[in-house]
Design a protein around this motif. Structure first.
Motif, PDB file in Angstrom:
ATOM      1  N   ARG A   1      -8.797   7.066   4.227  1.00 55.84           N
ATOM      2  CA  ARG A   1      -8.031   7.548   5.375  1.00 55.84           C
ATOM      3  C   ARG A   1      -7.186   8.734   4.941  1.00 55.84           C
ATOM      4  O   ARG A   1      -6.537   8.682   3.899  1.00 55.84           O
ATOM      5  CB  ARG A   1      -7.145   6.431   5.904  1.00 55.84           C
ATOM      6  CG  ARG A   1      -6.430   6.836   7.140  1.00 55.84           C
ATOM      7  CD  ARG A   1      -5.773   5.665   7.774  1.00 55.84           C
ATOM      8  NE  ARG A   1      -5.139   6.177   8.978  1.00 55.84           N
ATOM      9  CZ  ARG A   1      -4.123   5.619   9.559  1.00 55.84           C
ATOM     10  NH1 ARG A   1      -3.641   4.504   9.096  1.00 55.84           N
ATOM     11  NH2 ARG A   1      -3.596   6.144  10.625  1.00 55.84           N
ATOM     12  N   ALA A   2      -7.201   9.762   5.722  1.00 60.04           N
ATOM     13  CA  ALA A   2      -6.422  10.958   5.388  1.00 60.04           C
ATOM     14  C   ALA A   2      -4.939  10.666   5.553  1.00 60.04           C
ATOM     15  O   ALA A   2      -4.518   9.966   6.471  1.00 60.04           O
ATOM     16  CB  ALA A   2      -6.822  12.111   6.289  1.00 60.04           C
ATOM     17  N   ALA A   3      -4.147  11.193   4.656  1.00 60.49           N
ATOM     18  CA  ALA A   3      -2.697  11.059   4.739  1.00 60.49           C
ATOM     19  C   ALA A   3      -2.100  12.397   5.139  1.00 60.49           C
ATOM     20  O   ALA A   3      -2.511  13.437   4.641  1.00 60.49           O
ATOM     21  CB  ALA A   3      -2.138  10.620   3.387  1.00 60.49           C
ATOM     22  N   PHE A   4      -1.164  12.370   6.059  1.00 55.02           N
ATOM     23  CA  PHE A   4      -0.543  13.597   6.539  1.00 55.02           C
ATOM     24  C   PHE A   4       0.964  13.519   6.330  1.00 55.02           C
ATOM     25  O   PHE A   4       1.564  12.458   6.448  1.00 55.02           O
ATOM     26  CB  PHE A   4      -0.826  13.800   8.037  1.00 55.02           C
ATOM     27  CG  PHE A   4      -2.278  13.988   8.351  1.00 55.02           C
ATOM     28  CD1 PHE A   4      -2.892  15.205   8.140  1.00 55.02           C
ATOM     29  CD2 PHE A   4      -3.033  12.943   8.845  1.00 55.02           C
ATOM     30  CE1 PHE A   4      -4.241  15.387   8.421  1.00 55.02           C
ATOM     31  CE2 PHE A   4      -4.375  13.110   9.126  1.00 55.02           C
ATOM     32  CZ  PHE A   4      -4.979  14.337   8.914  1.00 55.02           C
ATOM     33  N   ALA A   5       1.568  14.635   6.053  1.00 53.84           N
ATOM     34  CA  ALA A   5       3.024  14.705   5.976  1.00 53.84           C
ATOM     35  C   ALA A   5       3.573  14.755   7.398  1.00 53.84           C
ATOM     36  O   ALA A   5       2.858  15.063   8.344  1.00 53.84           O
ATOM     37  CB  ALA A   5       3.445  15.954   5.204  1.00 53.84           C
TER      38      ALA A   5
ATOM     39  N   LEU B   1       0.761  31.904  12.753  1.00 50.40           N
ATOM     40  CA  LEU B   1      -0.668  31.872  13.008  1.00 50.40           C
ATOM     41  C   LEU B   1      -1.329  30.714  12.260  1.00 50.40           C
ATOM     42  O   LEU B   1      -2.283  30.111  12.750  1.00 50.40           O
ATOM     43  CB  LEU B   1      -1.301  33.203  12.592  1.00 50.40           C
ATOM     44  CG  LEU B   1      -2.787  33.367  12.862  1.00 50.40           C
ATOM     45  CD1 LEU B   1      -3.085  33.263  14.359  1.00 50.40           C
ATOM     46  CD2 LEU B   1      -3.262  34.715  12.342  1.00 50.40           C
ATOM     47  N   MET B   2      -0.815  30.363  11.087  1.00 48.02           N
ATOM     48  CA  MET B   2      -1.393  29.260  10.330  1.00 48.02           C
ATOM     49  C   MET B   2      -1.236  27.936  11.070  1.00 48.02           C
ATOM     50  O   MET B   2      -2.119  27.080  11.012  1.00 48.02           O
ATOM     51  CB  MET B   2      -0.767  29.185   8.938  1.00 48.02           C
ATOM     52  CG  MET B   2      -1.114  30.367   8.052  1.00 48.02           C
ATOM     53  SD  MET B   2      -2.879  30.725   7.957  1.00 48.02           S
ATOM     54  CE  MET B   2      -3.501  29.237   7.224  1.00 48.02           C
ATOM     55  N   ALA B   3      -0.128  27.743  11.770  1.00 47.04           N
ATOM     56  CA  ALA B   3       0.044  26.527  12.572  1.00 47.04           C
ATOM     57  C   ALA B   3      -1.008  26.492  13.669  1.00 47.04           C
ATOM     58  O   ALA B   3      -1.605  25.445  13.937  1.00 47.04           O
ATOM     59  CB  ALA B   3       1.451  26.473  13.156  1.00 47.04           C
TER      60      ALA B   3
ATOM     61  N   TYR C   1      -6.552  20.170  13.648  1.00 46.76           N
ATOM     62  CA  TYR C   1      -6.934  19.202  12.623  1.00 46.76           C
ATOM     63  C   TYR C   1      -5.816  18.229  12.258  1.00 46.76           C
ATOM     64  O   TYR C   1      -6.021  17.364  11.423  1.00 46.76           O
ATOM     65  CB  TYR C   1      -7.381  19.945  11.354  1.00 46.76           C
ATOM     66  CG  TYR C   1      -8.481  20.929  11.636  1.00 46.76           C
ATOM     67  CD1 TYR C   1      -9.784  20.504  11.837  1.00 46.76           C
ATOM     68  CD2 TYR C   1      -8.204  22.286  11.743  1.00 46.76           C
ATOM     69  CE1 TYR C   1     -10.802  21.405  12.124  1.00 46.76           C
ATOM     70  CE2 TYR C   1      -9.215  23.195  12.021  1.00 46.76           C
ATOM     71  CZ  TYR C   1     -10.502  22.748  12.205  1.00 46.76           C
ATOM     72  OH  TYR C   1     -11.496  23.638  12.492  1.00 46.76           O
ATOM     73  N   MET C   2      -4.655  18.393  12.860  1.00 43.59           N
ATOM     74  CA  MET C   2      -3.495  17.580  12.497  1.00 43.59           C
ATOM     75  C   MET C   2      -3.099  16.663  13.647  1.00 43.59           C
ATOM     76  O   MET C   2      -3.398  16.941  14.806  1.00 43.59           O
ATOM     77  CB  MET C   2      -2.321  18.495  12.144  1.00 43.59           C
ATOM     78  CG  MET C   2      -2.646  19.505  11.055  1.00 43.59           C
ATOM     79  SD  MET C   2      -3.191  18.745   9.527  1.00 43.59           S
ATOM     80  CE  MET C   2      -1.635  18.254   8.887  1.00 43.59           C
TER      81      MET C   2
END
Length: 90
Positions: A5-9, A18-20, A26-27
């Motif tokens: 399972r992916a872990a996210f902050a 722009l990066m956001a 994907y977040m």
């Protein structure tokens, strides 16, 4: 079967908004994005001499890196674009 399972902050710090935009798809929706701006202060050094020389781009050569904009800026400035890197547009 081993499933990971992916872990996210809870939040991310970015220097470019722009990066956001690129990463939001994907977040998790509740991800908090913090824009801190560019930490480098730029100084106006006044007008430059006659055009000449070259602009140098160093990085991954892909559409989202803006290589086409870089080349157009070099053309408008009357200088030769030099591109160093590798990627799908090579």
């Amino acid at each position: 079967m081993n499933q990971r399972r992916a872990a996210f902050a809870e939040g991310y710090f970015l220097t470019k908004e722009l990066m956001a935009w690129f990463n939001k798809a994907y977040m998790p929706a509740e991800t908090v994005w913090h824009h801190v701006g560019n930490p480098i202060e730029a100084f106006n050094r006044g007008p430059k001499g006659a055009p000449g020389g070259a602009f140098v781009f160093v990085g991954r050569i892909s559409p989202e890196k803006g290589v086409a904009h870089f080349c157009e800026a070099a053309r408008q400035a009357g200088v030769r674009p030099v591109i160093v890197g590798d990627g799908p547009l090579r």
